[in-house]
Motif scaffolding. Structure first.
Motif, PDB file in Angstrom:
ATOM      1  N   PRO A  14       0.789  -1.245   0.000  1.00  0.00           N
ATOM      2  CA  PRO A  14       0.000   0.000   0.000  1.00  0.00           C
ATOM      3  C   PRO A  14       0.817   1.288   0.000  1.00  0.00           C
ATOM      4  O   PRO A  14       0.533   2.194  -0.783  1.00  0.00           O
ATOM      5  N   SER A  15       1.842   1.406   0.839  1.00  0.00           N
ATOM      6  CA  SER A  15       2.610   2.655   0.866  1.00  0.00           C
ATOM      7  C   SER A  15       3.394   2.856  -0.429  1.00  0.00           C
ATOM      8  O   SER A  15       3.529   3.973  -0.919  1.00  0.00           O
ATOM      9  N   LYS A  16       3.887   1.752  -0.999  1.00  0.00           N
ATOM     10  CA  LYS A  16       4.607   1.845  -2.270  1.00  0.00           C
ATOM     11  C   LYS A  16       3.649   2.170  -3.407  1.00  0.00           C
ATOM     12  O   LYS A  16       4.001   2.894  -4.335  1.00  0.00           O
ATOM     13  N   GLU A  23       4.719   9.312  -8.100  1.00  0.00           N
ATOM     14  CA  GLU A  23       5.881   9.254  -8.986  1.00  0.00           C
ATOM     15  C   GLU A  23       5.460   9.244 -10.456  1.00  0.00           C
ATOM     16  O   GLU A  23       6.101   9.856 -11.309  1.00  0.00           O
ATOM     17  N   PHE A  24       4.378   8.555 -10.739  1.00  0.00           N
ATOM     18  CA  PHE A  24       3.811   8.528 -12.091  1.00  0.00           C
ATOM     19  C   PHE A  24       3.524   9.949 -12.576  1.00  0.00           C
ATOM     20  O   PHE A  24       3.858  10.316 -13.703  1.00  0.00           O
ATOM     21  N   GLN A  25       2.929  10.758 -11.723  1.00  0.00           N
ATOM     22  CA  GLN A  25       2.628  12.142 -12.089  1.00  0.00           C
ATOM     23  C   GLN A  25       3.908  12.942 -12.330  1.00  0.00           C
ATOM     24  O   GLN A  25       3.969  13.770 -13.241  1.00  0.00           O
ATOM     25  N   ARG A  26       4.914  12.709 -11.516  1.00  0.00           N
ATOM     26  CA  ARG A  26       6.195  13.404 -11.711  1.00  0.00           C
ATOM     27  C   ARG A  26       6.807  13.069 -13.073  1.00  0.00           C
ATOM     28  O   ARG A  26       7.296  13.956 -13.775  1.00  0.00           O
ATOM     29  N   TRP A  27       6.779  11.778 -13.417  1.00  0.00           N
ATOM     30  CA  TRP A  27       7.364  11.380 -14.697  1.00  0.00           C
ATOM     31  C   TRP A  27       6.554  11.919 -15.870  1.00  0.00           C
ATOM     32  O   TRP A  27       7.126  12.331 -16.883  1.00  0.00           O
ATOM     33  N   VAL A  33       3.964  14.744 -21.019  1.00  0.00           N
ATOM     34  CA  VAL A  33       2.843  14.016 -21.599  1.00  0.00           C
ATOM     35  C   VAL A  33       1.632  14.106 -20.679  1.00  0.00           C
ATOM     36  O   VAL A  33       1.768  14.076 -19.460  1.00  0.00           O
ATOM     37  N   PRO A  34       0.454  14.256 -21.281  1.00  0.00           N
ATOM     38  CA  PRO A  34      -0.751  14.214 -20.451  1.00  0.00           C
ATOM     39  C   PRO A  34      -0.954  12.778 -19.991  1.00  0.00           C
ATOM     40  O   PRO A  34      -0.855  11.846 -20.789  1.00  0.00           O
ATOM     41  N   ALA A  35      -1.150  12.592 -18.717  1.00  0.00           N
ATOM     42  CA  ALA A  35      -1.287  11.224 -18.232  1.00  0.00           C
ATOM     43  C   ALA A  35      -2.166  11.177 -16.991  1.00  0.00           C
ATOM     44  O   ALA A  35      -2.167  12.096 -16.188  1.00  0.00           O
ATOM     45  N   GLN A  36      -2.894  10.096 -16.908  1.00  0.00           N
ATOM     46  CA  GLN A  36      -3.669   9.810 -15.707  1.00  0.00           C
ATOM     47  C   GLN A  36      -3.370   8.375 -15.310  1.00  0.00           C
ATOM     48  O   GLN A  36      -3.155   7.524 -16.164  1.00  0.00           O
ATOM     49  N   ASP A 137      14.011   5.414 -14.959  1.00  0.00           N
ATOM     50  CA  ASP A 137      14.950   6.407 -14.454  1.00  0.00           C
ATOM     51  C   ASP A 137      16.397   6.046 -14.773  1.00  0.00           C
ATOM     52  O   ASP A 137      17.311   6.782 -14.434  1.00  0.00           O
ATOM     53  N   ARG A 138      16.607   4.918 -15.447  1.00  0.00           N
ATOM     54  CA  ARG A 138      17.958   4.510 -15.854  1.00  0.00           C
ATOM     55  C   ARG A 138      18.216   4.787 -17.337  1.00  0.00           C
ATOM     56  O   ARG A 138      19.237   4.370 -17.884  1.00  0.00           O
ATOM     57  N   LEU A 139      17.318   5.486 -18.000  1.00  0.00           N
ATOM     58  CA  LEU A 139      17.473   5.707 -19.438  1.00  0.00           C
ATOM     59  C   LEU A 139      18.747   6.467 -19.789  1.00  0.00           C
ATOM     60  O   LEU A 139      19.338   6.234 -20.841  1.00  0.00           O
ATOM     61  N   ASP A 140      19.191   7.369 -18.904  1.00  0.00           N
ATOM     62  CA  ASP A 140      20.463   8.057 -19.161  1.00  0.00           C
ATOM     63  C   ASP A 140      21.611   7.058 -19.207  1.00  0.00           C
ATOM     64  O   ASP A 140      22.517   7.170 -20.040  1.00  0.00           O
ATOM     65  N   PHE A 141      21.585   6.070 -18.304  1.00  0.00           N
ATOM     66  CA  PHE A 141      22.619   5.034 -18.302  1.00  0.00           C
ATOM     67  C   PHE A 141      22.548   4.180 -19.564  1.00  0.00           C
ATOM     68  O   PHE A 141      23.569   3.777 -20.110  1.00  0.00           O
ATOM     69  N   VAL A 142      21.334   3.890 -20.016  1.00  0.00           N
ATOM     70  CA  VAL A 142      21.151   3.116 -21.251  1.00  0.00           C
ATOM     71  C   VAL A 142      21.763   3.878 -22.419  1.00  0.00           C
ATOM     72  O   VAL A 142      22.521   3.312 -23.222  1.00  0.00           O
ATOM     73  N   GLU A 143      21.459   5.159 -22.496  1.00  0.00           N
ATOM     74  CA  GLU A 143      22.001   5.986 -23.576  1.00  0.00           C
ATOM     75  C   GLU A 143      23.522   6.021 -23.536  1.00  0.00           C
ATOM     76  O   GLU A 143      24.187   5.870 -24.571  1.00  0.00           O
ATOM     77  N   GLU A 144      24.097   6.177 -22.350  1.00  0.00           N
ATOM     78  CA  GLU A 144      25.555   6.189 -22.223  1.00  0.00           C
ATOM     79  C   GLU A 144      26.159   4.870 -22.675  1.00  0.00           C
ATOM     80  O   GLU A 144      27.196   4.845 -23.340  1.00  0.00           O
ATOM     81  N   ALA A 145      25.521   3.753 -22.318  1.00  0.00           N
ATOM     82  CA  ALA A 145      26.021   2.441 -22.717  1.00  0.00           C
ATOM     83  C   ALA A 145      25.970   2.267 -24.232  1.00  0.00           C
ATOM     84  O   ALA A 145      26.885   1.702 -24.825  1.00  0.00           O
TER      85      ALA A 145
END
Length: 150
Positions: A14-16, A23-27, A33-36, A137-145
């Protein structure tokens, strides 16, 4: 992948779950992007991932991914429902019967088996050669790789 790896989704705590909604709203804001948050999430995604495999084979993955994202996270559709998945597949030109074919089912099983054998335990998981990255949140690492591989 999660089932095969013995993992449980974050919404089972529940807390997670509450944190994930925030967190979904932050992303969504970060990506512009409009998101619900879908009232149907989590739901059975087996036919959606089969649709993704069919879309890859037909060269329509980008269109499928975009349409599925919008359907789930902007329009709040329940893509576990027959009529919703049929509408989505039709929108991108995929015959619904294709996702029920043995070929698509076998490709999905093989993909899951490979991902789990490489260490995947959830989604999204990205591999760049032998290196694994989990989470958007690891997409920057993916791009670097990827750049290092070029």
């Amino acid at each position: 992948v999660m089932k095969n790896a013995g993992n449980a989704g974050p919404l089972s705590i529940p807390s997670k779950a509450a944190y994930n909604v925030a967190e979904f709203q932050r992303w969504a804001k970060r990506y512009g992007v409009p998101a619900q948050f879908s009232p149907y999430f989590p739901f059975n995604t087996i036919r959606i991932v089969r649709g993704a495999i069919a879309a890859q084979l037909l060269g329509r993955f980008r269109q499928f991914h975009s349409a599925a994202f919008r359907a789930i996270w902007e329009q709040g559709q329940d893509l576990s429902k027959e009529e919703a998945i049929r509408r989505l597949l039709g929108e991108v030109g995929i015959e619904p019967a294709l996702i029920e074919s043995d070929d698509i089912k076998n490709r999905l099983r093989a993909n899951v088996d490979e991902a789990v054998s490489r260490g995947a335990f959830g989604a999204p998981t990205f591999f760049v050669n032998r290196e694994m990255f989990w989470g958007n949140d690891r997409l920057d690492f993916v791009e670097e790789a990827i750049v290092r591989q070029a």
